[in-house]
Design an enzyme around this catalytic site. Sequence first.
Site, PDB file in Angstrom:
ATOM      1  CG  ASP A 222      -1.827   1.156   1.346  1.00  0.00           C
ATOM      2  OD1 ASP A 222      -2.782   1.172   0.565  1.00  0.00           O
ATOM      3  OD2 ASP A 222      -1.616   2.051   2.186  1.00  0.00           O
ATOM      4  CD  GLU A 295      -2.001   2.627  -3.681  1.00  0.00           C
ATOM      5  OE1 GLU A 295      -3.039   3.241  -3.984  1.00  0.00           O
ATOM      6  OE2 GLU A 295      -1.593   2.533  -2.510  1.00  0.00           O
TER       7      GLU A 295
HETATM    8  C1  GLC Z   1      -3.882   3.457  -0.485  1.00  0.00           C
HETATM    9  C2  GLC Z   1      -5.198   2.723  -0.411  1.00  0.00           C
HETATM   10  C3  GLC Z   1      -6.249   3.663   0.083  1.00  0.00           C
HETATM   11  C4  GLC Z   1      -5.860   4.132   1.478  1.00  0.00           C
HETATM   12  C5  GLC Z   1      -4.460   4.731   1.475  1.00  0.00           C
HETATM   13  C6  GLC Z   1      -3.916   4.880   2.873  1.00  0.00           C
HETATM   14  O1  GLC Z   1      -3.890   4.469  -1.432  1.00  0.00           O
HETATM   15  O2  GLC Z   1      -5.502   2.155  -1.655  1.00  0.00           O
HETATM   16  O3  GLC Z   1      -7.511   3.060   0.113  1.00  0.00           O
HETATM   17  O4  GLC Z   1      -6.764   5.066   1.941  1.00  0.00           O
HETATM   18  O5  GLC Z   1      -3.536   3.936   0.781  1.00  0.00           O
HETATM   19  O6  GLC Z   1      -3.566   3.630   3.400  1.00  0.00           O
END
Ligand code: GLC
Length: 579
Positions: A222, A295
């Site tokens: 994440d 991500e």
């Molecule tokens: C990422 C997740 C999102 C979350 C953020 C903080 O972008 O996909 O849903 O709010 O991280 O963890």
Amino acid sequence: MTTWTSLFLLLGLGLLAVDAAAPWWKTASFYQIYPRSFKDSDGDGIGDLNGVTEKLEYLKEIGVTATWLSPFLKSPMADFGYDISDFKAVDPLFGTMEDFENMVSRAKELGVKIILDFVPNHSSDECDWFLRSAAGEEEYKDYYIWHAGFLNEDGTRRPPTNWVSVFRGSAWEWHEGRQEYYLHQFHKKQPDFNFRNPVVREEMNNVLRFWLEKGVDGFRVDAIYHAFEIEADENGNYPDEPRNDWTNDPDEYGYTHKIYTVDQPETPHLVYEWRQILEQFQADNGGDERILMVETWSPIEIVMHYYGNETAEGAQIPFNFQLISNLHYDSDAYHYEYLINNWLNLMPEGKSANWVIGNHDKNRVGSRFGADRVDLFNILLLTLPGCSITYQGEELGMLDGYVSWEDTVDPQACNGYESNYMDNSRDPARTPMHWSDETMAGFTTGKSTWLPVSTDYRQRNVKTERGVSLSHLNVFKRLQQLRQEPSIVDGSAEVTAVSNYVLAVKRHLLGDYVYISLFNIFDSIENVNLSSVFGSLPAKFQYALVTEKSIKKVGDQVSAGSVTLMPHEAIVLRSTTTA
Ligand code: GLC
Ligand code: MG
């Protein structure tokens, strides 16, 4: 046989086996589950792990290889599980560790891989580590980023920098107990870890090892690009970020230009370190390759660093957000072509592509691009080279659910104003999955759900779509069968715009059939001469996949010189002879 000959034989066989089998993830079809909204097994209106287990066969039915699940670990749910208070425990709302183990073992029986969401950037402020850090316990003092801030002339206090939180407002929150500010790039209940502290890095490494032991096949990482911030100077201070001139609202995330809070040069090296942990685990325990999907919403050149460098392997799958971030309703075929080829061209030698068009943070595909283009995007994702990543419900063509301001729970929207909450809210993409046309869409037996069930569930749901031959669901399933074809698994890919309106993707493995998928992006009727686009081609093709827009049938023949496409139609053609 001497020991030596048998050893050589074994080694030889081993090498052969490794060479022959491409890693499972390269052409896998991934499916993202948002557990709160997938299936509720106990009637409380919130999806849970037993719900997932119950529906694993559905994943099998739709040809999914692996699923990555948004977090289900212990959490106060300020960001619906992305604020973790215990990285090694299941939240009771989702079930127990035993439920998790059952899910993994059932998934193994079915051959569906399980990928955990790993959230390294921050914990919950209710995490034991944060409580100890806030209390100033020596061992935990530097687990997070702390700073006393500054005093204004009038005696009031101001935060250390102008940094802004993704969810609005200062990224610094004053802590009465410790009499210092802590950094939170997301919600104030999500304090950022200090990754410059080796002890924190080791804690996180141990989180990975813990879940590997439990049998997961990999991790979706994440918000990785937030992991490091610029290092403090010799006085322990941090610099302000430069201002963007397009907003004067200091609470808006876009207020500053992100040069110190994301994409620091150290960050990809964290991922290289984690990859080594996965490799070591595999070396010690055997089994299929464990993977990392990361991500990062960074410029494409930076994303590429996450694949690895000359000396280190990185993530197998740095999410390719090119289509999600850059395609608009009006984008023409040349833009599609550019975005797809740009990724393929910039990818380091020997790496594999991945394609994402939706997730729990973005509006639904059908709501962004029109319900009419749902099949088009599913066909694109599943016929491009590499692996595809589908968000739950996109196979049904689910649209954004309507969530009123009163019902809105997403902190990204709630921290703003009623007047524009819809621009920020991620709730509409998170409404419960539509399983059937029964009450509550078959999601729960309860009387209410954490987000409202979308009103169109009677038309768009698994049960109904199973029974309609060219439903989105059945098109999706048919695509998964096509993905088994050698040309689509391993073939070369040529992606080209035929005109402003039509995109074409050609897949071919020498000695096998030629596959061409065609996408009519706009609402005119188009006629395409494929030979003028791809040069020498077999003369005859047949329809290998059609959608409800098509006035053709699978198996019907068509000449490569003249293929007609209806508005927003996408199809897959197959040559009638191998080439
Ligand atoms: C990422 C997740 C999102 C979350 C953020 C903080 O972008 O996909 O849903 O709010 O991280 O963890
Ligand atoms: Mg439940």
